[in-house]
Design a protein around this motif. Structure first.
Motif, PDB file in Angstrom:
ATOM      1  N   SER A  43       0.855  -1.195   0.000  1.00  0.00           N
ATOM      2  CA  SER A  43       0.000   0.000   0.000  1.00  0.00           C
ATOM      3  C   SER A  43       0.887   1.240   0.000  1.00  0.00           C
ATOM      4  N   GLY A  44       0.249   2.392   0.054  1.00  0.00           N
ATOM      5  CA  GLY A  44       0.987   3.642   0.012  1.00  0.00           C
ATOM      6  C   GLY A  44       1.996   3.801   1.131  1.00  0.00           C
ATOM      7  N   THR A  45       1.657   3.326   2.303  1.00  0.00           N
ATOM      8  CA  THR A  45       2.555   3.449   3.455  1.00  0.00           C
ATOM      9  C   THR A  45       3.901   2.769   3.196  1.00  0.00           C
ATOM     10  N   MET A  60       0.225  11.233  -1.533  1.00  0.00           N
ATOM     11  CA  MET A  60      -0.644  10.072  -1.767  1.00  0.00           C
ATOM     12  C   MET A  60      -2.022  10.423  -2.288  1.00  0.00           C
ATOM     13  N   SER A  61      -2.731  11.285  -1.560  1.00  0.00           N
ATOM     14  CA  SER A  61      -4.139  11.513  -1.908  1.00  0.00           C
ATOM     15  C   SER A  61      -4.309  12.657  -2.894  1.00  0.00           C
ATOM     16  N   TYR A  83      -1.401  11.318   8.866  1.00  0.00           N
ATOM     17  CA  TYR A  83      -0.342  10.852   7.963  1.00  0.00           C
ATOM     18  C   TYR A  83       0.994  11.516   8.253  1.00  0.00           C
ATOM     19  N   THR A  87      -5.232  13.730   4.336  1.00  0.00           N
ATOM     20  CA  THR A  87      -6.493  13.038   4.129  1.00  0.00           C
ATOM     21  C   THR A  87      -7.289  12.879   5.436  1.00  0.00           C
ATOM     22  N   LYS A 114      -5.388   5.786  -5.540  1.00  0.00           N
ATOM     23  CA  LYS A 114      -6.121   6.998  -5.151  1.00  0.00           C
ATOM     24  C   LYS A 114      -6.501   7.751  -6.429  1.00  0.00           C
TER      25      LYS A 114
END
Ligand SMILES: *Cc1c(COP(=O)(O)O)cnc(C)c1O
Length: 371
Positions: free
Chosen positions: A63-65, A169-170, A91, A142, A193
């Protein structure tokens, strides 16, 4: 199977049928066709932020993390460096936590969740502390949906001769970000996203020379961005099993992104979605947390209604039964819930969501959404 709901969330998001169909084919991960598709994607990702001359895109499974952690763990030197994280939501806190776990010196500056990061205060802090070498910031937090003044922050960091990490990310693909106006060492984003792909990979767009210099710095084998990049340099291949279907879906999603007019086209659709959402919710008494000037067209936080008949779980179930998945709040400053306006959604979908809110409130006997 129950009907497929629309996702009014911060991700994973509603994707097009054509993006989902792109996953019906199996790919050999060492096959030249897959390699060509993959390297095409990496070039296109750099192009979106005008970074192709000096930066490279390196994808990472997960995932993004995973991408954010790979970015910090690989590019923040183990010694002689100190990270300053600009925090106005979960975040930002997550990057602080990562640096702690990685054992790297880190400090934070914190703002309330409904206030943007102040470039002037960052400037003053950097002026006072020469030991800070790197700064990290979230473009759109986010947690609340707030937009941080990323160009001004990048300008301050550049003038103070520090390096900037951006958690984009978002925002990536929906909000403008151009390396020329917003110089950065590296940014991290993901497939699922605003690019409207499916979940399964993150990526980092990193300055090539600094990435080259980061050999041996990473704390982890799997999250070593330098090593991952070297793999692509050597033979175009992922070191370990790539999420092949996710990559194929991202290639299709990028075609659709281009067809929509790139960042400008996608950003416009999301702004239209935001307008329909906020005006429809306001008409029922709901109150957005953020003032319009700092509200990104990504996700909106609404204050929890005070009507005693309003129960969030019942509201959630009512909306889900009508085909819309909403999102709980993540704020510490106020009790809240969130509704996203990103993903493959149109203004008509947002209008339908407003009608669903109306009928759910009627069913619950809630007279007003006012906090
Ligand atoms: C979604 C998101 C992430 C990554 O979250 P994952 O759940 O790991 O994909 C990081 N930062 C921001 C600002 C996000 O919106």
């Amino acid at each position: 199977m129950p009907p497929v709901p629309l996702l009014l969330t911060p991700g994973p998001l509603t994707t097009s049928d054509t993006v989902k169909e792109a996953m019906l084919r199996d790919w050999g991960s060492r096959d030249p066709d897959f390699i060509a598709m993959n390297s095409g994607i990496l070039e296109r990702l750099c192009g979106i932020v005008n970074a192709g001359l000096t930066h490279v895109a390196v994808p990472i499974q997960g995932s993004g993390t995973f991408a954010v952690e790979a970015m910090i763990g690989t590019l923040l030197p183990r010694s002689g460096a100190k990270l300053l994280v600009l925090v106005n939501g979960a975040y930002g806190h997550r990057m602080v936590k990562m640096a702690h776990i990685l054992g790297r010196p880190v400090e934070m500056m914190e703002w309330p969740e409904d206030a943007p990061v102040s470039p002037q205060k960052v400037d003053a802090r950097l002026g006072q502390d020469a030991s800070i070498t790197h700064v990290a910031v979230v473009q759109c937090e986010t947690t609340s949906g707030i937009l941080n003044p990323i160009e001004e922050i990048a300008d301050v960091v550049r003038k103070q001769r520090r390096a900037l990490f951006i958690d984009a990310m978002s925002a990536f693909g929906a909000l403008p970000l151009d390396l020329e106006k917003t110089p950065f060492l590296a940014l991290a984003a993901s497939s699922n996203k605003c690019l409207e792909g499916v979940p399964g990979l993150g990526f980092v767009i990193a300055q090539r020379e600094m990435l080259k210099a980061s050999k041996g710095n990473a704390h982890s084998l799997a999250l070593d961005l330098h090593d991952q990049w070297q793999g692509f340099q050597a033979n175009g291949q992922w070191r370990f099993t790539p999420p092949t279907h996710v990559v194929a879906a991202l290639a299709q999603a990028l075609d659709e992104f281009d067809a929509e007019g790139g960042v400008a086209g996608r950003g416009k659709r999301y702004r239209d979605n935001l307008r329909v959402l906020v005006s429809g919710m306001r008409a029922m008494g709901f109150q957005p947390l953020l003032p319009e000037a700092v509200q990104a067209p990504i996700i909106v936080t609404f204050r929890m209604p005070s009507d005693p008949a309003f129960d969030f779980q019942a509201f959630y179930r009512g909306m889900a039964g009508r085909g819309f998945l909403i999102y709980p709040g993540k704020l510490t400053v106020a009790d809240s819930f969130r509704m996203g306006c990103i993903g493959r959604l149109t203004a008509a979908d947002m209008q339908a969501a407003i009608e669903a809110v109306k009928s759910t409130l009627a069913e619950l006997g809630v007279a007003s959404g006012a906090p």
